[in-house]
Design an enzyme around this catalytic site. Structure first.
Site, short mmCIF file in Angstrom:
data_model
loop_
_atom_site.label_atom_id
_atom_site.label_comp_id
_atom_site.label_asym_id
_atom_site.label_seq_id
_atom_site.Cartn_x
_atom_site.Cartn_y
_atom_site.Cartn_z
N HIS A 62 0.82 -1.39 0.40
CA HIS A 62 0.26 0.31 -0.39
C HIS A 62 0.66 1.04 -0.01
O HIS A 62 2.28 0.80 0.77
CB HIS A 62 -1.06 0.24 1.49
N CYS B 249 -2.74 0.72 9.94
CA CYS B 249 -3.91 -0.20 9.02
C CYS B 249 -4.76 0.06 9.89
O CYS B 249 -6.55 -1.11 10.25
CB CYS B 249 -3.50 -1.46 8.69
C1 CIR Z 1 -3.71 -7.73 3.65
O1 CIR Z 1 -2.93 -8.32 2.96
O2 CIR Z 1 -4.46 -7.34 3.09
C2 CIR Z 1 -3.60 -7.93 5.28
N1 CIR Z 1 -2.40 -8.59 5.46
C3 CIR Z 1 -2.51 -6.22 5.91
C4 CIR Z 1 -3.24 -4.60 5.16
C5 CIR Z 1 -2.50 -3.92 6.20
N2 CIR Z 1 -2.83 -2.90 5.81
C6 CIR Z 1 -2.81 -1.89 5.73
O3 CIR Z 1 -1.52 -1.28 5.10
N3 CIR Z 1 -3.73 -0.73 5.18
#
Ligand code: CIR
Length: 253
Positions: free
Chosen positions: A161, A248
């Site tokens: 991201h 997140c």
């Molecule tokens: C994913 O791969 O979607 C989750 N395991 C981690 C999401 C992390 N979110 C973020 O950086 N906003």
């Protein structure tokens, strides 16, 4: 200033969350206590925290930042690009309606995850990644324009991201690592460069004048403090195993 945050308790099947790291499988009990510490740190910084029930259908649902964008007068429900995460938006409208008079929605074929969205004053940067596509970003830019705000896209190469690699710390300071360190779109900011061996710490968050930094990244913490910020560290080791960082874990507004 932020006054509120929304978090979601870790899913009972957290260990099945998406991951590209080779750091092992998260330990649920440890994740729960790290999540509790995260909540109490937000509270300590003056935030009123709304805690949503765990959702055992979606292992990644603790990463609530990805399912909504919360501005001052409006919120946007996203459409996650990861198919296993798409259903995480269920029920979010009801949650957000308690706080916002307008709730917008990203629709197919657009995809957008909140981790790709970074606000700097009245302007938004939107990462184009494996999770967020041009259509989703264009939809968000149209919504922003409607509320007198602006947005621009940032093309990502490897990052999961946008905010995996960059965080706005206020006062013109950008904490930045890897592929974004030289990106001309951020050349006008005062940069704090995160070394490759500490790249996880590029995802740090400003909360009411204090920078929350993940525990275990002393060089980055020192650099942030040298730039005049107070810091607070939180251990997020279990979420890191699923590529998740500090931002997140909450929606802040
Ligand atoms: C994913 O791969 O979607 C989750 N395991 C981690 C999401 C992390 N979110 C973020 O950086 N906003």
């Amino acid at each position: 200033m932020f006054t509120r945050a929304i978090v979601r308790l870790p899913s009972g099947n957290l260990k099945e969350g998406l991951s590209s790291s080779d750091l092992g499988i998260p330990e649920y009990e440890v994740a729960l206590s790290q999540h509790a510490e995260y909540i109490s740190s937000l509270k300590k910084l003056g935030i009123d925290v709304t805690i949503l029930q765990a959702n055992d259908l979606y292992p990644d649902s603790v990463f609530i930042e990805d399912v909504a964008i919360c501005d001052r007068e409006f919120a946007v429900i996203t459409r996650p690009g990861a198919p296993t995460r798409r259903g995480e938006t269920e029920g979010m409208k009801e949650v957000l309606d308690d706080f916002f008079s307008h709730t917008e929605v990203i629709t197919s074929p657009g995809t957008l995850e909140g981790g790709d969205v970074m606000k700097v004053n009245d302007h938004y940067y939107i990462g184009i990644s494996a999770r967020t596509n041009h259509n989703g970003a264009d939809q968000l830019i149209r919504i922003l324009n409607k509320y007198g705000l602006t947005g621009e896209k940032v093309i990502l190469e490897k990052l999961l991201h946008l905010k995996t690699g960059i965080s706005y710390l206020e006062n013109g300071y950008m904490l930045v690592s890897g592929e974004l360190a030289e990106c001309p779109q951020f050349s006008k900011y005062r940069k704090i460069i995160v070394d490759t061996h500490e790249s996880y710490a590029a995802n740090s968050i400003w909360i009411n004048g204090v920078i929350l930094v993940p525990e275990g990244f002393p060089d980055t913490r020192r650099k942030i403090e040298k730039s005049g910020f107070e810091t607070l560290t939180i251990n997020t080791s279990e979420f890191r195993k699923l590529d998740g960082g500090l931002s997140c874990l909450s929606l802040r507004f």
